[in-house]
Scaffold this active site. Structure first.
Site, short mmCIF file in Angstrom:
data_model
loop_
_atom_site.label_atom_id
_atom_site.label_comp_id
_atom_site.label_asym_id
_atom_site.label_seq_id
_atom_site.Cartn_x
_atom_site.Cartn_y
_atom_site.Cartn_z
N ASN A 1 -32.54 116.48 6.56
CA ASN A 1 -31.31 116.68 5.79
C ASN A 1 -30.46 115.43 5.75
OD1 ASN A 1 -31.67 119.61 5.33
ND2 ASN A 1 -31.57 119.68 7.54
N CYS A 2 -31.09 114.31 5.50
CA CYS A 2 -30.42 113.01 5.53
C CYS A 2 -30.47 112.39 4.14
CB CYS A 2 -31.15 112.13 6.55
SG CYS A 2 -30.57 110.42 6.63
N GLY A 3 -29.55 111.53 3.86
CA GLY A 3 -29.57 110.81 2.59
C GLY A 3 -30.80 109.93 2.44
N THR B 1 -33.85 110.89 3.47
CA THR B 1 -35.04 111.73 3.53
C THR B 1 -36.01 111.42 2.39
OG1 THR B 1 -33.80 113.46 4.65
CG2 THR B 1 -35.87 114.12 3.66
#
Length: 180
Positions: free
Chosen positions: A59-61, A63
């Site tokens: 759930n990371c920018g 990803t």
């Protein structure tokens, strides 16, 4: 009978003995694959390979970098590159459920390179592999998708910020392949 014994003795002495190179301390590590019970012995599986180790999060920018990592893996896996993914919730962006993490990796991004169970990657509680990477480079992951590029002999390790894309590592990987 004497002739057989002499021949066997002679073959023993003239046959070159092949000794396996000892495993580097960095690869003296075992870890379980993501959503599996299979444990991987890093020495057996990755000795002599160029390794790109990446701490990941679902759930990371960053990803979306899974796509570029998979492309690098497909491009260079037959030339000795292996990418190792280490999901981590150290920055509060990974699912608690392994099934959800696996879905992001395998279904959403089609990852085929080895992914491991969620673990800590930040000091002082980092898994042993990341502890050794941090100690070797003096650089700890500051965010998700921090990368460590390790030469095939395990002696040269470079650290890269999360913002460095997989595509930006292409030339560095090519250079390591050329010199192995």
């Amino acid at each position: 009978m004497k002739t057989k014994f002499l021949l066997i003795s002679l073959l023993f002495f003239i046959t070159p003995v092949v000794w396996a190179e000892p495993c580097t301390e960095l690869l003296n590590y075992k870890m379980t694959k993501l959503r599996s019970r299979e444990q991987v012995d890093f020495c057996q599986a990755y000795q002599g390979k160029i390794i790109l180790a990446v701490n990941t999060a679902s759930n990371c920018g960053y990803t979306g970098q899974f796509k570029g990592l998979e492309a690098l893996y497909q491009k260079y896996k037959d030339q000795g590159l292996v990418i190792l993914g280490f999901p981590s919730n150290d920055f509060n962006q990974e699912f608690a459920e392994e099934a959800k993490t696996a879905k992001v990796c395998y279904i959403n991004y089609g990852v085929t390179f080895p992914m491991f169970q969620t673990s800590k990657i930040k000091s002082p509680n980092a898994n042993k592999f990341f502890q050794d990477l941090i100690e070797s480079t003096g650089k700890a992951p500051e965010w998700n998708f921090y990368k460590y590029l390790i030469s095939s002999n395990g002696k040269n390790i470079s650290a890269f910020e999360s913002s460095v894309t997989p595509e930006q590592l292409d030339a560095k990987i090519q250079a390591l392949i050329t010199t192995q």
